[in-house]
Design a protein around this motif. Structure first.
Motif, PDB file in Angstrom:
ATOM      1  N   VAL A   1      34.298  18.237 -18.744  1.00 41.85           N
ATOM      2  CA  VAL A   1      34.899  17.327 -19.717  1.00 41.85           C
ATOM      3  C   VAL A   1      36.402  17.180 -19.531  1.00 41.85           C
ATOM      4  O   VAL A   1      37.004  16.189 -19.955  1.00 41.85           O
ATOM      5  N   TRP A   2      37.031  18.142 -18.877  1.00 40.99           N
ATOM      6  CA  TRP A   2      38.486  18.105 -18.702  1.00 40.99           C
ATOM      7  C   TRP A   2      38.905  17.580 -17.324  1.00 40.99           C
ATOM      8  O   TRP A   2      40.069  17.241 -17.135  1.00 40.99           O
TER       9      TRP A   2
ATOM     10  N   TYR B   1      25.146  16.012 -19.132  1.00 40.74           N
ATOM     11  CA  TYR B   1      26.109  16.844 -19.868  1.00 40.74           C
ATOM     12  C   TYR B   1      25.991  16.595 -21.363  1.00 40.74           C
ATOM     13  O   TYR B   1      25.964  17.545 -22.164  1.00 40.74           O
ATOM     14  N   GLN B   2      25.916  15.347 -21.774  1.00 44.70           N
ATOM     15  CA  GLN B   2      25.799  15.007 -23.187  1.00 44.70           C
ATOM     16  C   GLN B   2      24.485  15.503 -23.780  1.00 44.70           C
ATOM     17  O   GLN B   2      24.440  15.927 -24.945  1.00 44.70           O
TER      18      GLN B   2
ATOM     19  N   GLN C   1      24.860  19.044 -24.619  1.00 42.64           N
ATOM     20  CA  GLN C   1      25.673  19.196 -25.819  1.00 42.64           C
ATOM     21  C   GLN C   1      24.848  18.948 -27.084  1.00 42.64           C
ATOM     22  O   GLN C   1      24.999  19.641 -28.084  1.00 42.64           O
TER      23      GLN C   1
ATOM     24  N   GLU D   1      29.063  22.481 -27.722  1.00 48.71           N
ATOM     25  CA  GLU D   1      30.452  22.847 -27.489  1.00 48.71           C
ATOM     26  C   GLU D   1      30.741  22.788 -25.988  1.00 48.71           C
ATOM     27  O   GLU D   1      29.891  23.158 -25.174  1.00 48.71           O
ATOM     28  N   HIS D   2      31.944  22.358 -25.631  1.00 55.99           N
ATOM     29  CA  HIS D   2      32.293  22.199 -24.214  1.00 55.99           C
ATOM     30  C   HIS D   2      32.420  23.544 -23.483  1.00 55.99           C
ATOM     31  O   HIS D   2      32.495  23.556 -22.253  1.00 55.99           O
ATOM     32  N   TYR D   3      32.435  24.628 -24.223  1.00 55.97           N
ATOM     33  CA  TYR D   3      32.611  25.951 -23.621  1.00 55.97           C
ATOM     34  C   TYR D   3      31.281  26.674 -23.410  1.00 55.97           C
ATOM     35  O   TYR D   3      31.259  27.871 -23.127  1.00 55.97           O
TER      36      TYR D   3
END
Length: 470
Positions: A85-86, A108-109, A112, A118-120
């Motif tokens: 995401v970054w 990816y979504q 989630q 959470e992105h982590y």
């Protein structure tokens, strides 16, 4: 004399703390203090923290001097994190993402929405894998997980399901409560609620930084309420000298007053109100030539720095440096830049009045307020009325609180604090610092350490000669 022990080795703890030195995120100070406190009391501490690539490439800043204050007996592991995401550099995309970017985004979504919101999450999975390898060599007795990010909570839950090792979760932040708007952070059907219920139901304990937060969670999870406790933030005695040992500046009567804010400035704080109140306060003769020093970072990430500077009435150039334009009016506001945690004591000593700027409502207790009190300096509040930090400040003799964000009221508080600062005595500083003595990190963490020993089955045994054993 009964000298029997359940286990001769030191109790071993896995501490899941994504933000850990040299990270400079606001929650890192609680994590550093917790790990150091446990190591000093005989624990074998292993920390799983953020990878250095995230701290350098995504957040874009670290505090290496703070890292030097971590107890050398502590082992720090840095599990991997997916930067999906970054990552904005196409050259660093994986082959799959580069060839099929839309499909990669959808996958990816999906993760989630359906697995962990959470992105982590990838770091949490990596932390469990790393912890399992360590556990097979030397078993852990207990796990402590601190959030945010809350992937650490899920990792503690999963590690418990795989090994049976009990875990405690430390809410230094709130997962499902929006602290700044006093309302749930997610809709009722959001996956975060399911995960929080799952994590708390199997936890051996849950820790909160203030009583309002503990109560909010106890009302939503009554079956876990008897396992909840409050461990407030505090100030670090190893990084600050007691104010009672400090004198007063004899030159204060002949120089401009210095007001200071120390911390990370964020969009959740009433920055415009601070700037407006400061401008109004400087119309009074007592503060006509006073300066307001902003020490710390503008935001948590590299992006957004310019927006925060503009909210203060300051300008930045293309390199993110402040523009000194002699044609613009002098606001008396100066951005002094980042400060290492090891240098905060000198910043407090340099300033005459400390500005407590905080966002949010009744559930917010800023960790910075404990250091402010330990300084023994006048404190001006710039925040909405009723936040939890007021319970900590209540009784502090040099607190100036307008109990409002009304510009005129806050400006008047600034003027009154300035007057007191001009005549501040060493005795007044010592009296103010006495209010802070009960809020050192070690004092406040003692109850948590004792609870962890019981959960780990490694509580101290008092023997007949008055000593204690493990």
């Amino acid at each position: 004399m009964n000298s029997s022990r359940r286990d001769a080795r030191p109790p071993r703890i896995l501490y899941l703390s994504f933000y850990f030195p040299p990270s400079r995120a606001s929650g890192v100070y609680r994590a550093r203090a917790t790990a150091n406190h446990l190591a000093a009391r005989g624990w074998d501490v292993t920390v799983c923290a953020a990878p250095m690539s995230f701290l350098h490439d995504v957040i874009g800043s670290v505090d290496e001097e703070l890292a030097s204050t971590v107890d050398p007996r502590i082992t720090v592991e840095r599990p991997k994190l997916n930067h999906f995401v970054w990552e904005k550099d196409l050259r660093k995309y994986s082959g799959f993402r580069a060839r099929m970017p839309l499909l990669a985004q959808r996958l990816y979504q999906f993760n989630q929405r359906k697995l962990f919101p959470e992105h982590y999450a990838s770091w949490g999975r990596s932390a469990v894998a790393r912890a399992l390898r360590l556990h097979t060599k030397r078993r852990f007795d207990v796990v402590l997980a601190t959030g945010n990010p809350f992937a650490s909570f899920a990792a503690a839950w999963l590690f418990h399901r795989l090994t049976g090792v009990p875990y405690v979760v430390d809410y230094r932040d709130s997962w499902t409560l929006d602290l700044f708007n006093d309302r749930p952070a997610f809709p009722d059907d959001h996956l975060a609620w399911k995960w929080e219920r799952r994590v708390l139901s199997r936890s051996a304990g849950a820790v909160f930084v203030n009583e309002p937060l503990r109560r909010w969670h106890a009302e939503r999870y009554p079956d876990v309420a008897d396992r909840m406790m409050v461990v407030p933030n505090g100030w670090d005695a190893d990084l600050m000298s007691p104010a009672g040992e400090a004198g007063v500046d004899p030159g204060i009567a002949s120089r401009p007053l210095r007001f200071g804010y120390l911390g990370t400035l964020t969009n959740s704080q009433p920055v415009e109100e601070l700037a407006a109140a400061w401008t109004r306060a400087r119309t009074y003769p007592e503060l006509a030539d006073a300066e307001l020093n902003i020490h710390g970072h503008l935001g948590f990430f590299k992006t957004g720095k310019r927006e925060l500077a503009n909210r203060l009435g300051l300008d930045l150039d293309s390199d993110g440096q402040l523009i000194d334009d002699p044609t613009t009016p002098d606001l008396g506001i100066h951005y002094r830049g980042p400060v290492s945690k090891t240098e905060v004591a000198s910043v407090y000593e340099h300033n005459d009045v400390l500005v407590f700027l905080a966002g949010g409502g009744r559930y917010v207790t800023s960790g910075k307020i404990f250091e402010y009190m330990a300084s023994g300096k006048p404190i001006v509040s710039v925040h909405a009325p009723g936040i939890a930090a007021q319970d900590v400040l209540d009784g502090y003799p040099l607190w100036f609180n307008a109990d409002s964000l009304d510009v005129e009221a806050v400006a008047n508080s600034m003027v009154e604090a300035g007057k007191v600062a001009r005549g501040l005595t060493a005795e007044q500083r010592a009296a103010a610092s006495r209010h802070a003595q009960g809020f050192t990190r070690d004092t406040l963490l003692a109850a948590l350490e004792a609870r962890l020993r019981v959960i780990a089955g490694r509580e101290r045994i008092t023997v007949s000669d008055g000593q204690s054993a493990q």
